[in-house]
Design a protein around this motif. Structure first.
Motif, short mmCIF file in Angstrom:
data_model
loop_
_atom_site.label_atom_id
_atom_site.label_comp_id
_atom_site.label_asym_id
_atom_site.label_seq_id
_atom_site.Cartn_x
_atom_site.Cartn_y
_atom_site.Cartn_z
N ASN A 47 -3.78 0.87 -3.40
CA ASN A 47 -3.79 -0.50 -2.91
C ASN A 47 -3.21 -1.42 -3.98
OD1 ASN A 47 -4.63 -3.20 -2.17
ND2 ASN A 47 -6.01 -2.24 -0.69
N GLU A 102 0.59 5.50 0.67
CA GLU A 102 -0.27 6.57 1.16
C GLU A 102 0.48 7.90 1.13
OE1 GLU A 102 -1.38 5.40 5.07
OE2 GLU A 102 -2.61 3.71 4.41
N ARG A 124 0.85 -1.18 0.00
CA ARG A 124 0.00 0.00 0.00
C ARG A 124 0.89 1.24 0.00
NH1 ARG A 124 -5.37 1.25 1.21
NH2 ARG A 124 -5.70 3.23 2.29
N ALA A 126 -4.28 7.24 -1.54
CA ALA A 126 -3.84 5.89 -1.17
C ALA A 126 -3.97 4.97 -2.38
CB ALA A 126 -4.67 5.34 0.00
#
Length: 671
Positions: free
Chosen positions: A506, A487, A485, A504
């Motif tokens: 994923n 961010e 991930r 963000a």
């Protein structure tokens, strides 16, 4: 009488001395003859065969296994010992050790003074087959045990014989040594050597070389079995004055974990994979000082390349002073194709389980110039065209589980891009717990450098015109990369206003999500739409960046260049053609071809909304708008009725107030 007695006594003494000298001379002569005879006999084949037979029997008796020696010759005059055709079986009657030739020239006289001087030693044709079962005893353990007992008994005997006495330790001095044609098998692992030589030379300046050392072995790790291979083409050693020069050529090391590479079918992932390495290296080193517990040396040349990953070190130079506990490096230079890093010093604490010491390191300020394309193939293929030169400085430290970066300063030579940050990486040994975090104190991109950076990447360029409308960009915030991930959080400053944001990504779902908040942003300037004024907005978004998934959607909808996703927003305040509105609800959806949206506002008497759509992000002025209105008459009447009631209530209050005033005046006049 006395004179005759003295003469007689003198004659007896002379006669006795004469006899004694004759006896001593005869004895010495006999000893010399015997020694000469022994030497002659020792050099005869018959005596040597006898010695060979006795030595073999004694060795078999000691090891309790079959020992075979084809030939042994000892030359007392030249002080040479030659052994040919040695074979030793293990206790399962398998050939464990074979030796074709052992030739040693010793100084026997110095041997009596506990000094072993080997003028020449040649060992050739060594073959060993060593076996060590997982739950059993090694086939060579019996040899270790036999000589261990002998060594222990000898040590006890020496201690008993030398109580209160000190003996000088035995020394070893080798003038010339050669070992050739060696092959060792250890279970399924194999190591072989072509030749290694060492020579002190006439002027006591030592030199030596190693050729053709190679091997292969199987390893069992937590991630499964691995096969490792290595080859060392050559090592050349030469003593020059007080220095020792070492040159290593054609060093090759490879690892294969018998699994697909981590970037298999993943074009965005780099080629670096610790389970698949294929490295070749060459190096030169000068050793200034070498002792049992310390060394001081200089690496003058180091070149290494991984043929698969493309990781390429063109030069690596440094001075090093090291003990068992610590190493200090100075004047360090690391160079790749277009990247050069230099720093004054680095301190390394060397680990020791026994002493409870853990690995750690600390550098001085690292400065250099870099191009990100140099690390593209091993780590980030997306950077393969990133040729923009960057200058950097950083202080680097860490342990075997943590890395820390302090005082990071990255900028372009013209300072159009500047970045100041701190950061670190934690849990290096646990992939699922890996955590990368950087605090960007300030980033500034001036002019069109942002577009230039984006153009360094391959792929489609979206909303480039809108990006140009943002002008100079600043950023302050954090970059956080936990496992699978990414961010990004902070404040972006632009010529059109400031944006608080959170993005963000994923890695499992390949969606980019986030939110943006701004109080006063010049949206019309960014979109090149003069009718739109400043806006204050809070928005959330979700964008699909999965290549396969978006390709299917675009194919289904007939192509398109727009992003695929949706946006939901609350507009605090906005203006259009001079008309200001507040508290708008915005809902936008895009399928890659068509972007459709709705703007609405709810009031007590009137709800209004408009639908809009467009197909080209660069021509949003051509968008289509459909206004909608809904009049709430019921609310209007309610408002009117409530107004009448308020009016009557006010009128009644005024009447009550005048009544009390009149009453107060009447009472006052009566008084």
């Amino acid at each position: 009488m006395q004179r005759k007695y003295k003469l007689r006594t003198l004659c007896i003494v002379k006669k006795t001395l004469s006899i004694l000298l004759k006896v001593i001379g005869g004895t010495v002569g006999l000893l010399l003859v015997l020694l000469l005879l022994a030497a002659v006999l020792l050099n005869t084949q018959t005596v040597q065969n006898k010695i060979l037979r006795v030595a073999t029997e004694r060795l078999e008796e000691k090891l309790q296994t079959r020992v075979k020696i084809d030939d042994v010759s000892v030359n007392v005059f030249t002080q040479e010992i030659n052994l040919k055709g040695l074979e030793v079986e293990d206790q399962e009657k398998r050939k464990m050790l074979e030796l074709d030739l052992l030739s040693v020239s010793l100084n026997l006289r110095e041997l009596m003074a506990r000094k072993v001087t080997v003028s020449k030693a040649d060992i050739e044709g060594v073959r060993a087959k060593l076996l060590k079962p997982k739950d059993g005893t090694a086939n060579y353990q019996f040899v270790i045990d036999a000589f261990k007992k002998d060594k222990s008994a000898k040590k006890d005997s020496v201690q008993q014989d030398t109580v209160g006495k000190k003996k000088d330790p035995m020394t070893l001095d080798v003038h010339h040594f050669r070992l050739a044609k060696v092959e060792v098998l250890y279970n399924d692992n194999k190591v072989s050597l072509d030749e290694v030589t060492f020579d002190k030379g006439w002027l006591r300046k030592a030199s030596g070389q190693l050729k053709g050392l190679q091997g292969q072995w199987e390893m069992v790790t937590k991630k499964g079995p691995q096969t490792a291979k290595f080859r060392l083409g050559s090592i050349h050693y030469a003593e020059k004055g007080d220095k020792h020069d070492v040159t290593v050529g054609d060093l090759h090391f490879a690892i294969d974990n018998h699994k697909p590479r981590k970037n298999a079918k993943k074009p965005k992932r780099g080629f670096f994979d610790v389970g698949h390495l294929d490295v070749t290296a060459n190096m030169k080193m000068t050793i200034d000082y070498l002792a049992k517990d310390s060394v001081h040396a200089q690496m003058t040349e180091f070149v290494a390349r991984d043929s698969v990953t493309g990781f390429n070190v063109k030069d690596f130079r440094f001075f090093v002073g090291a003990t068992k506990k610590r190493a200090i490096l100075r004047d360090i230079t690391v160079q790749q194709e277009s990247t050069v890093l230099k720093f004054d010093s680095a301190s390394i604490v060397l680990p020791s389980k026994k002493e409870g010491r853990k690995f750690s390191f600390q550098t001085s300020v690292i400065k250099g110039k870099a191009q990100l394309k140099d690390i593209s193939r091993p780590f980030a293929p997306v950077l393969k065209n990133f040729k923009m030169p960057l200058e950097l400085s950083v202080v680097f430290s860490g342990t075997d589980t943590t890395l820390v970066f302090k005082d990071i300063d990255v900028h372009t030579p013209d300072k159009r891009l500047t970045i100041a940050a701190n950061g670190g990486i934690q849990h290096l040994k646990k992939k699922e717990a890996l955590d990368i975090r950087f605090n960007v104190k300030k980033m500034k991109a001036r002019g069109k450098v942002t577009q230039e950076i984006i153009n360094q990447f391959t792929g489609k360029k979206l909303m480039m015109k809108q990006l140009e409308g943002l002008g100079d960009i600043t950023y302050t915030g954090t970059v956080h990369i936990p496992y699978r991930r990414e961010e990004f959080k902070g404040v972006i400053g632009t010529a059109a206003g400031k944006l608080d944001f959170f993005f963000a990504h994923n890695d499992d779902t390949h969606y980019v999500t986030g939110k943006v908040d701004t109080k006063n942003f010049q949206l019309g300037k960014v979109l090149s739409m003069k009718d739109i004024g400043n806006v204050g907005v809070n928005a959330t978004f979700k964008v699909d960046i999965d290549k396969k998934r978006t390709a299917l959607v675009r194919k289904k909808n007939g192509g398109g260049k727009a992003p695929i996703g949706d946006v939901k927003a609350t507009v605090y305040e906005a203006s259009y053609k001079g008309v200001k509105v507040k508290n708008l609800l915005v809902d936008i959806k895009s399928n890659g071809v068509l972007v459709e949206g709705n703007v609405s506002q709810q009031n007590k008497g009137l709800d209004w909304a408009c639908d809009f759509s467009f197909t080209d992000m660069d021509k949003m002025s051509d968008l289509k708008v459909k206004p909608k209105m809904k009049l709430k008459l019921g609310n209007l009447f309610k408002k009117k009725d409530s107004g009448e009631k308020e009016s009557k209530k006010k009128e009644s209050g005024e009447k009550k107030e005048s009544f009390f005033k009149r009453l107060f005046k009447k009472k006052k006049s009566q008084d």
